[in-house]
Design an enzyme around this catalytic site. Structure first.
Site, PDB file in Angstrom:
ATOM      1  CE  LYS A  65       4.058   0.635  13.885  1.00  0.00           C
ATOM      2  NZ  LYS A  65       5.408   1.156  14.127  1.00  0.00           N
ATOM      3  CE1 TYR A  93       3.294  -2.135  11.489  1.00  0.00           C
ATOM      4  CE2 TYR A  93       1.133  -1.499  10.668  1.00  0.00           C
ATOM      5  CZ  TYR A  93       2.450  -1.177  10.951  1.00  0.00           C
ATOM      6  OH  TYR A  93       2.914   0.097  10.701  1.00  0.00           O
ATOM      7  CB  SER A 100       0.248   2.947  11.669  1.00  0.00           C
ATOM      8  OG  SER A 100      -0.619   2.619  10.611  1.00  0.00           O
TER       9      SER A 100
HETATM   10  P1  NAD Z   1      11.126   0.248   6.492  1.00  0.00           P
HETATM   11  O1  NAD Z   1      11.003  -1.235   6.612  1.00  0.00           O
HETATM   12  O2  NAD Z   1      11.591   0.815   5.214  1.00  0.00           O
HETATM   13  O3  NAD Z   1      12.048   0.806   7.664  1.00  0.00           O
HETATM   14  C1  NAD Z   1      12.170   0.164   8.922  1.00  0.00           C
HETATM   15  C2  NAD Z   1      13.657   0.022   9.212  1.00  0.00           C
HETATM   16  O4  NAD Z   1      13.806  -0.627  10.476  1.00  0.00           O
HETATM   17  C3  NAD Z   1      14.381  -0.825   8.168  1.00  0.00           C
HETATM   18  O5  NAD Z   1      15.548  -0.156   7.734  1.00  0.00           O
HETATM   19  C4  NAD Z   1      14.736  -2.117   8.927  1.00  0.00           C
HETATM   20  O6  NAD Z   1      15.934  -2.688   8.459  1.00  0.00           O
HETATM   21  C5  NAD Z   1      14.828  -1.597  10.354  1.00  0.00           C
HETATM   22  N1  NAD Z   1      14.559  -2.607  11.380  1.00  0.00           N
HETATM   23  C6  NAD Z   1      13.564  -3.531  11.408  1.00  0.00           C
HETATM   24  N2  NAD Z   1      13.640  -4.247  12.536  1.00  0.00           N
HETATM   25  C7  NAD Z   1      14.697  -3.763  13.240  1.00  0.00           C
HETATM   26  C8  NAD Z   1      15.285  -4.100  14.484  1.00  0.00           C
HETATM   27  N3  NAD Z   1      14.800  -5.102  15.242  1.00  0.00           N
HETATM   28  N4  NAD Z   1      16.372  -3.420  14.909  1.00  0.00           N
HETATM   29  C9  NAD Z   1      16.896  -2.401  14.152  1.00  0.00           C
HETATM   30  N5  NAD Z   1      16.381  -2.062  12.955  1.00  0.00           N
HETATM   31  C10 NAD Z   1      15.283  -2.722  12.510  1.00  0.00           C
HETATM   32  O7  NAD Z   1       9.702   0.860   6.903  1.00  0.00           O
HETATM   33  P2  NAD Z   1       9.174   2.346   6.814  1.00  0.00           P
HETATM   34  O8  NAD Z   1       8.086   2.368   5.809  1.00  0.00           O
HETATM   35  O9  NAD Z   1      10.297   3.282   6.703  1.00  0.00           O
HETATM   36  O10 NAD Z   1       8.463   2.457   8.242  1.00  0.00           O
HETATM   37  C11 NAD Z   1       9.100   3.067   9.351  1.00  0.00           C
HETATM   38  C12 NAD Z   1       8.149   3.028  10.539  1.00  0.00           C
HETATM   39  O11 NAD Z   1       6.942   3.686  10.204  1.00  0.00           O
HETATM   40  C13 NAD Z   1       7.749   1.612  10.966  1.00  0.00           C
HETATM   41  O12 NAD Z   1       7.692   1.585  12.375  1.00  0.00           O
HETATM   42  C14 NAD Z   1       6.371   1.451  10.378  1.00  0.00           C
HETATM   43  O13 NAD Z   1       5.584   0.540  11.112  1.00  0.00           O
HETATM   44  C15 NAD Z   1       5.836   2.859  10.492  1.00  0.00           C
HETATM   45  N6  NAD Z   1       4.766   3.126   9.516  1.00  0.00           N
HETATM   46  C16 NAD Z   1       5.015   2.962   8.178  1.00  0.00           C
HETATM   47  C17 NAD Z   1       3.991   3.183   7.256  1.00  0.00           C
HETATM   48  C18 NAD Z   1       4.234   2.967   5.782  1.00  0.00           C
HETATM   49  O14 NAD Z   1       3.256   2.853   5.052  1.00  0.00           O
HETATM   50  N7  NAD Z   1       5.448   2.923   5.290  1.00  0.00           N
HETATM   51  C19 NAD Z   1       2.742   3.601   7.709  1.00  0.00           C
HETATM   52  C20 NAD Z   1       2.524   3.785   9.067  1.00  0.00           C
HETATM   53  C21 NAD Z   1       3.559   3.549   9.976  1.00  0.00           C
HETATM   54  C1  UD1 Z   2      -1.677  -0.382   4.607  1.00  0.00           C
HETATM   55  C2  UD1 Z   2      -1.641  -1.284   5.801  1.00  0.00           C
HETATM   56  C3  UD1 Z   2      -1.931  -0.489   7.047  1.00  0.00           C
HETATM   57  C4  UD1 Z   2      -1.010   0.715   7.165  1.00  0.00           C
HETATM   58  C5  UD1 Z   2      -1.161   1.548   5.903  1.00  0.00           C
HETATM   59  C6  UD1 Z   2      -0.297   2.774   5.911  1.00  0.00           C
HETATM   60  C7  UD1 Z   2      -2.321  -3.414   4.814  1.00  0.00           C
HETATM   61  C8  UD1 Z   2      -3.401  -4.437   4.713  1.00  0.00           C
HETATM   62  N1  UD1 Z   2      -2.606  -2.343   5.586  1.00  0.00           N
HETATM   63  O1  UD1 Z   2      -2.996   0.080   4.487  1.00  0.00           O
HETATM   64  O2  UD1 Z   2      -1.776  -1.281   8.193  1.00  0.00           O
HETATM   65  O3  UD1 Z   2      -1.326   1.485   8.286  1.00  0.00           O
HETATM   66  O4  UD1 Z   2      -0.818   0.723   4.783  1.00  0.00           O
HETATM   67  O5  UD1 Z   2       0.868   2.556   5.249  1.00  0.00           O
HETATM   68  O6  UD1 Z   2      -1.233  -3.567   4.265  1.00  0.00           O
HETATM   69  N2  UD1 Z   2      -4.681  -1.837  -3.345  1.00  0.00           N
HETATM   70  C9  UD1 Z   2      -5.006  -2.406  -4.552  1.00  0.00           C
HETATM   71  N3  UD1 Z   2      -4.097  -3.245  -5.138  1.00  0.00           N
HETATM   72  C10 UD1 Z   2      -2.875  -3.522  -4.579  1.00  0.00           C
HETATM   73  C11 UD1 Z   2      -2.561  -2.924  -3.336  1.00  0.00           C
HETATM   74  C12 UD1 Z   2      -3.491  -2.084  -2.744  1.00  0.00           C
HETATM   75  O7  UD1 Z   2      -6.089  -2.186  -5.080  1.00  0.00           O
HETATM   76  O8  UD1 Z   2      -2.096  -4.292  -5.150  1.00  0.00           O
HETATM   77  C13 UD1 Z   2      -5.647  -0.907  -2.714  1.00  0.00           C
HETATM   78  C14 UD1 Z   2      -6.131  -1.318  -1.339  1.00  0.00           C
HETATM   79  O9  UD1 Z   2      -7.240  -2.163  -1.418  1.00  0.00           O
HETATM   80  C15 UD1 Z   2      -6.424   0.051  -0.712  1.00  0.00           C
HETATM   81  C16 UD1 Z   2      -5.406   0.983  -1.361  1.00  0.00           C
HETATM   82  O10 UD1 Z   2      -4.980   0.326  -2.561  1.00  0.00           O
HETATM   83  O11 UD1 Z   2      -7.708   0.474  -1.070  1.00  0.00           O
HETATM   84  C17 UD1 Z   2      -4.185   1.245  -0.505  1.00  0.00           C
HETATM   85  O12 UD1 Z   2      -3.636   0.007  -0.091  1.00  0.00           O
HETATM   86  P1  UD1 Z   2      -2.246  -0.078   0.700  1.00  0.00           P
HETATM   87  O13 UD1 Z   2      -1.216   0.719  -0.003  1.00  0.00           O
HETATM   88  O14 UD1 Z   2      -1.947  -1.523   0.960  1.00  0.00           O
HETATM   89  O15 UD1 Z   2      -2.538   0.688   2.064  1.00  0.00           O
HETATM   90  P2  UD1 Z   2      -3.695   0.447   3.163  1.00  0.00           P
HETATM   91  O16 UD1 Z   2      -4.549  -0.701   2.827  1.00  0.00           O
HETATM   92  O17 UD1 Z   2      -4.362   1.747   3.403  1.00  0.00           O
END
Ligand code: NAD
Ligand code: UD1
Length: 337
Positions: free
Chosen positions: A152, A148, A124
């Site tokens: 990572k 978190y 991330s």
């Molecule tokens: P998500 O929660 O939708 O998907 C994660 C999946 O992992 C889920 O289906 C959950 O049931 C499964 N899971 C959790 N713990 C587990 C375990 N111990 N064993 C097996 N399965 C398990 O999340 P996502 O948004 O799809 O994110 C996927 C990956 O990307 C994560 O590692 C997350 O940290 C990373 N990531 C997500 C974002 C984002 O904004 N969505 C941003 C940066 C990185």
């Molecule tokens: C979040 C995660 C970060 C992760 C990233 C990518 C948090 C604190 N951080 O960051 O670890 O890597 O997602 O998925 O969750 N906002 C509002 N109102 C809301 C929600 C958000 O104004 O109800 C604003 C926030 O202040 C920010 C922007 O929207 O400026 C995006 O927020 P969000 O979607 O939570 O993502 P990040 O903060 O970038």
């Protein structure tokens, strides 16, 4: 190839499953369904024409992982599984270290034993901490501001040590910026349990009336309109980035590579809200609220390395992110009655 997706039933994993199946790969999803449901396989099949194999299991369960590798001829792993809510990680740090760090160590041991050494890891942009300069390139110093983010960062270091110990590994660390949106069919998308932490799922729920109002966290940042700026990336583009990374590490000399997956464009909270309203013809009532602790003013990617080395570039704009997120929300509303 036959690809194992840990966390493959989740938001990003299900979109990657579609992209991989459409590209002709076999997909096995290994998920404990802590934050997803097994029936996503039905939607993936509807879109891609073939269903992924769904295996219920936990990455902390080494025996279950060994069984998956024994039962399926796996060529590569994309590791999505883990916990991802920043606020929850502050309240429950041990759960985060156990799932994200220990769980990843278990997976890597199982891969090593099974002789599978190709891995794509979901990292991330959070590993960059507070930006010292923008855009964020892969060489930007790393730090963590919450548990978190620390998990990572620890896994990134674990993967660096592993690659240094054995040059046969082929590891891609992908640093995602802000994945949003949904598949164009509206069949799969992001539907978090409880109150959403992130902006887009909050916006869709306000637009559909499931939540009354959006709180915009701060309008006094040093940005064009005072609200926070982020690099929103369409989840389908992100999924395609995984295919490009898999292809590249298959042909790579390096044991470990790192790529940002972002668009390089920053959009403010109000840009996103106004675009969402305009493309979908719905209102998103909001109020200005205090800044959220830990937030930074601006964060966006330098996407050049991924473009040069992966031949990958995000294609979809903010309007498409907003329209697909809304199409998914409407189907969720119908499903929920
Ligand atoms: P998500 O929660 O939708 O998907 C994660 C999946 O992992 C889920 O289906 C959950 O049931 C499964 N899971 C959790 N713990 C587990 C375990 N111990 N064993 C097996 N399965 C398990 O999340 P996502 O948004 O799809 O994110 C996927 C990956 O990307 C994560 O590692 C997350 O940290 C990373 N990531 C997500 C974002 C984002 O904004 N969505 C941003 C940066 C990185
Ligand atoms: C979040 C995660 C970060 C992760 C990233 C990518 C948090 C604190 N951080 O960051 O670890 O890597 O997602 O998925 O969750 N906002 C509002 N109102 C809301 C929600 C958000 O104004 O109800 C604003 C926030 O202040 C920010 C922007 O929207 O400026 C995006 O927020 P969000 O979607 O939570 O993502 P990040 O903060 O970038």
């Amino acid at each position: 190839m036959n690809i194992l997706l840990t966390g493959g039933a989740g938001y990003i994993g299900s979109h990657a499953a579609v992209a991989l199946i459409e590209a002709g790969h076999g997909v096995v999803c290994f998920d404990n369904f802590a934050n997803s449901k097994p029936d996503v396989a039905v939607q993936v099949e509807q879109i891609a024409g073939a269903a992924p194999v769904m295996v219920e299991g936990d990455i902390r369960d080494r025996a279950a992982l060994d069984r998956v590798f024994a039962d399926h001829a796996i060529d590569a792993v994309i590791h999505f599984a883990g916990l991802k809510a920043v606020g929850e990680s502050v309240a429950l740090p041990l759960d985060y270290y156990e799932s994200n760090v220990w769980g990843t160590a278990c997976l890597l041991q199982a891969m090593k034993q099974a002789g599978v050494r190709k891995l794509v890891f979901s990292s991330s942009a959070t590993v960059y901490g507070a930006p010292q300069y923008l855009p964020l390139d892969e060489a930007h110093p790393r730090s963590a501001t919450n548990p978190y983010g620390r998990t990572k960062l620890i896994v990134e270091h674990m993967l660096e040590d592993l690659a240094a110990s054995d040059p046969d590994w082929r590891i891609a660390i992908l640093r995602y910026f802000n994945p949003v949106g949904a598949h164009a069919s509206g069949l799969i998308g992001e539907d978090p349990n409880g109150l959403p932490n992130n902006l887009m799922p909050f916006v869709t729920r306000v637009a559909s009336g499931r939540l009354p109002q959006l709180s915009v966290f701060g309008d006094d940042y040093e940005t064009a309109d005072g609200t926070g700026v982020r690099d929103y990336i369409h989840v389908v583009d992100l999924a395609q980035g995984h295919l490009a990374a898999l292809d590249r590490i298959g042909a790579d000399e390096r044991a470990l590579s790192v790529w940002n997956l972002g668009t390089g464009n920053g959009h403010s909270v109000l840009d996103l809200v106004r675009t969402f309203e305009a493309v979908n013809g719905v209102a998103v009532p909001y109020k200005i609220a205090p800044r959220r602790p830990g937030d930074v003013a601006s964060c966006y990617a330098g996407p050049e390395l991924a473009r040069a080395e992966l031949g990958w570039e995000a294609q979809r704009d903010l309007a498409e992110m907003c329209s697909s997120a809304w199409a998914f929300e409407k189907l969720v509303a119908i499903r929920n009655g």
